[in-house]
Design an enzyme around this catalytic site. Structure first.
Site, short mmCIF file in Angstrom:
data_model
loop_
_atom_site.label_atom_id
_atom_site.label_comp_id
_atom_site.label_asym_id
_atom_site.label_seq_id
_atom_site.Cartn_x
_atom_site.Cartn_y
_atom_site.Cartn_z
N GLU A 67 -18.55 78.77 -74.45
CA GLU A 67 -19.50 78.32 -75.46
C GLU A 67 -19.12 78.82 -76.85
OE1 GLU A 67 -23.38 79.34 -73.86
OE2 GLU A 67 -22.87 78.46 -71.92
N GLU B 84 -20.26 74.04 -63.89
CA GLU B 84 -21.65 74.49 -63.72
C GLU B 84 -22.60 73.30 -63.46
OE1 GLU B 84 -22.91 77.11 -66.84
OE2 GLU B 84 -20.96 78.08 -67.03
O1 G3I Z 1 -30.83 91.43 -63.48
C1 G3I Z 1 -31.91 91.56 -64.43
C2 G3I Z 1 -33.08 92.27 -63.77
O2 G3I Z 1 -32.71 93.61 -63.45
C3 G3I Z 1 -34.28 92.27 -64.72
O3 G3I Z 1 -35.39 92.85 -64.09
C4 G3I Z 1 -34.59 90.82 -65.11
C5 G3I Z 1 -35.76 90.72 -66.04
O4 G3I Z 1 -35.32 90.99 -67.34
O5 G3I Z 1 -33.44 90.24 -65.76
C6 G3I Z 1 -32.34 90.17 -64.88
O6 G3I Z 1 -31.25 89.61 -65.56
C7 G3I Z 1 -31.39 88.21 -65.77
C8 G3I Z 1 -30.19 87.52 -65.11
O7 G3I Z 1 -30.18 86.11 -65.38
C9 G3I Z 1 -30.18 87.73 -63.60
O8 G3I Z 1 -31.31 87.11 -63.05
C10 G3I Z 1 -31.32 87.96 -67.27
O9 G3I Z 1 -32.49 88.47 -67.86
C11 G3I Z 1 -31.26 86.46 -67.53
O10 G3I Z 1 -31.03 86.21 -68.91
C12 G3I Z 1 -30.05 85.88 -66.78
O11 G3I Z 1 -30.03 84.48 -66.99
C13 G3I Z 1 -28.74 83.90 -66.71
C14 G3I Z 1 -28.25 83.21 -67.98
O12 G3I Z 1 -26.99 82.55 -67.70
C15 G3I Z 1 -28.03 84.21 -69.09
O13 G3I Z 1 -27.00 85.06 -68.69
C16 G3I Z 1 -28.92 82.86 -65.62
O14 G3I Z 1 -29.28 83.49 -64.40
C17 G3I Z 1 -27.63 82.09 -65.43
O15 G3I Z 1 -27.81 81.01 -64.52
C18 G3I Z 1 -27.16 81.50 -66.76
O16 G3I Z 1 -25.93 80.90 -66.55
C19 G3I Z 1 -25.29 80.38 -67.74
C20 G3I Z 1 -23.81 80.55 -67.59
O17 G3I Z 1 -23.52 81.89 -67.39
C21 G3I Z 1 -23.09 79.98 -68.78
N1 G3I Z 1 -23.43 78.58 -68.97
C22 G3I Z 1 -24.87 78.35 -69.10
C23 G3I Z 1 -25.59 78.88 -67.89
C24 G3I Z 1 -27.08 78.63 -68.00
O18 G3I Z 1 -27.60 79.35 -69.07
#
Ligand code: G3I
Length: 562
Positions: free
Chosen positions: A375, A482
């Site tokens: 990105e 994805e």
């Molecule tokens: O693991 C922590 C947990 O310990 C905590 O209690 C909880 C509440 O804050 O957060 C958890 O982390 C979250 C993580 O997903 C795991 O569930 C993050 O807050 C959350 O932001 C994260 O979201 C991910 C997102 O990327 C941002 O990294 C999504 O699961 C994931 O599907 C998404 O994937 C991205 C790709 O990497 C890149 N392309 C876009 C795609 C969708 O956004």
């Protein structure tokens, strides 16, 4: 010690040792045997054969002279052009080993004759102590001792006359003959070695006669699908037909050397045995959804947290799955230690360098590729996204990230990925410009990842194909990294979604440089969509209960096509 005797005396003694002194005789020449007839023609019968692995067939050869007279006692040298398909013994007995065709030759003198032998899927099974085991290891019928009144050897053959070398594809009925006759009701278990699971997912045990139109189909019970056990209560007599139902996505993908993957949540992997089972059965590659991102894996400047990534990588390696590393340079989920305050260019460069060198090197040999930079393009397509990486460290940090990744794992393929770049548009134009600039500058970039987060209507095949083609023409691999197709709650668009998945994978399969499609998650039970797009969901090929949706079927049918 023997006294020396004259040679003459010795010779006479030997000649005469047969009794009274024999008069010296002059050698007489006995008539020489007639020269062996010259082989003019060799014939082999039968000239064709159709076997299943484990079966054998005796071929015979006859040699004739120029007058057509059979030459008694002629000897033959037998050979098989493909000893992996079948071997042939010196007496002409051919033994089938694996599906394929081979030419069996019989040679006498300078003359040969051949027979074409076809070995089809199926196999011999034998009964030993109540266990009926396919000699070719393809399947294992476990029938309790005493339940059988049939002979101890059976042949598993496709019911229909198969095309040569036909594999047991979707729904191919095979018959085990002679009929397995059950003296008493028994529970029959059918096992497939897990390693072969890719080809067979479920098994239907049916009892009846091949002429029957109404088969008594038993519930497909596969409690421990890892061992592919399908149990069925068998009563009565008849031919036990084993139906090889459709293999998994993985089974078809493997046959095409295609990577069908899913993004993996470490929490779901740890908590949900069905998640683990279906993931391993249906996919041959994984992408770590979050566990390898900068923040989760490198929470403090001198602290790495590898446990979650190790869990997913360990599962993938144990299940013979490829691992796609995700993601090294990205503007989201960065740790506070990296972004707090006013980081300098030097700080960001050194931090990213040591991060890449540590993480990529750790998984070298397990990860087959990396999303190195993700990105990087601004959403409006006007060049690079103005993230802190670019604003503080400068655009050349992208180049450096690829160089550091290549040095850390020379065997991993390195990708630049982004979203909303699946068709030709301003954003994908900027992605194309960046990717080709990197390539032209000698930066070790291998391809681009098109994320493919869609909603209906999805792009047309022509739109997808045109975009894939231009990246391929630029010498870059392309992969869908994805994929998900989110549906608005309350709409019944599963069939349309299934068609959309079909269009996407068809476009990829039609492009030789597109060898991979990964869905972002694989079951609606665990998906980022509902939390990010309220009012949307059901974006993946499996539903909340891991049931295959139309999207799964279109992916499978596309992968199954030759
Ligand atoms: O693991 C922590 C947990 O310990 C905590 O209690 C909880 C509440 O804050 O957060 C958890 O982390 C979250 C993580 O997903 C795991 O569930 C993050 O807050 C959350 O932001 C994260 O979201 C991910 C997102 O990327 C941002 O990294 C999504 O699961 C994931 O599907 C998404 O994937 C991205 C790709 O990497 C890149 N392309 C876009 C795609 C969708 O956004």
């Amino acid at each position: 010690m023997l006294r020396r005797v004259s040679l003459l005396a010795l010779a006479v003694f030997v000649v005469g040792c047969g009794g009274a002194e024999a008069a010296p005789t002059t050698p007489t020449s006995s008539p020489l045997p007639p020269p062996p007839p010259t082989v003019a023609v060799v014939t082999v019968s039968p000239t064709t054969g159709s076997l299943v692995p484990g079966e054998s067939q005796l071929l015979t050869a006859v040699a004739r002279d120029a007058a057509g007279t059979a030459i008694a006692g002629a000897t033959f040298t037998w050979s098989s052009s493909s000893v992996s398909v079948a071997t042939v013994a010196s007496d002409g007995r051919a033994t089938a080993l694996t599906p394929g065709t081979t030419t069996i030759s019989a040679t006498s003198g300078a003359v040969s004759a051949t027979a074409l032998l076809t070995v089809n899927e199926g196999g011999l099974i034998a009964v030993s102590g109540g266990t009926v085991t396919a000699l070719n290891g393809q399947l294992r019928l476990e029938i309790p001792a005493g339940a059988l009144t049939a002979p101890t050897a059976f042949v598993v053959r496709p019911v229909a006359a198969p095309t040569p070398n036909a594999r047991l594809l979707a729904g191919t009925a095979v018959a085990i003959t002679p009929a397995i006759t059950f003296a008493t009701p028994a529970t029959v278990r059918l096992r497939y070695p897990t390693a072969l699971a890719a080809d067979v997912v479920e098994t239907q045990l049916r009892i009846g006669r091949l002429t029957d139109t109404t088969w008594q189909t038993f519930a497909v019970v596969a409690p421990d699908r890892v061992n592919r056990t399908a149990a069925a209560r068998v009563t009565g007599t008849g031919t036990l037909a084993v139906f090889a139902p459709p293999p998994s996505l993985r089974g078809y993908a493997q046959r095409r050397s295609f990577d069908i993957g899913a993004a993996v949540s470490v929490d779901a992997l740890r908590a949900d045995s069905t998640y683990r089972r279906v993931l391993a059965e249906e996919f041959n590659s994984v992408t770590l959804e979050n566990a390898m991102k900068f923040g989760p894996i490198h929470p403090a400047a001198t602290t790495y947290a590898f446990a979650n990534a190790d869990t997913i990588v360990g599962f993938a390696v144990a299940n013979n799955m490829k691992v796609y590393g995700h993601v090294l340079l990205w503007h989201t989920q960065q740790p506070a230690w990296l972004t707090d305050g006013t980081p300098t260019r030097a700080f960001l460069l050194s931090s990213l360098k040591s991060h890449i060198e540590t993480v990529v090197a750790r998984y070298a040999g397990k990860t087959t590729s990396w999303d190195v930079a993700n990105e990087m393009i601004a959403d409006n397509g006007t060049g690079l996204r103005r993230s802190f990486w670019i604003e503080v460290a400068g655009a050349d940090i992208i180049d450096s990230a690829f160089v550091w990744a290549r040095r850390s794992d020379p065997n991993a393929r390195l990708f630049l990925s982004d979203y909303s770049v699946e068709t030709v548009n301003r954003k994908s134009d900027s992605l194309f410009a960046l990717a080709t600039r990197l390539k032209a500058a000698g930066v070790p970039i291998d391809g681009v990842g098109l994320q493919g987060h869609f909603m209906l209507p999805t792009p047309s095949a022509a739109q997808l194909t045109a975009n894939l083609a231009r990246f391929a023409a630029a010498g870059l691999d392309i992969r869908y990294t994805e994929i998900d197709v989110r549906l608005m709650d309350g709409t019944d668009n599963l069939a349309v979604q299934g068609s959309a998945y079909g269009t996407i994978i068809d476009a990829c399969l039609a492009q030789p440089r597109c060898k991979s499609l990964t869905t972002w998650g694989f079951t609606d039970k665990y998906s980022w969509i509902p939390g990010t797009f309220p009012g949307f969901g059901r974006a993946l090929p499996f539903d909340q209960l891991f049931g295959p949706k139309p999207a799964y079927l279109t992916l499978r049918d596309a992968l199954a096509r030759p």
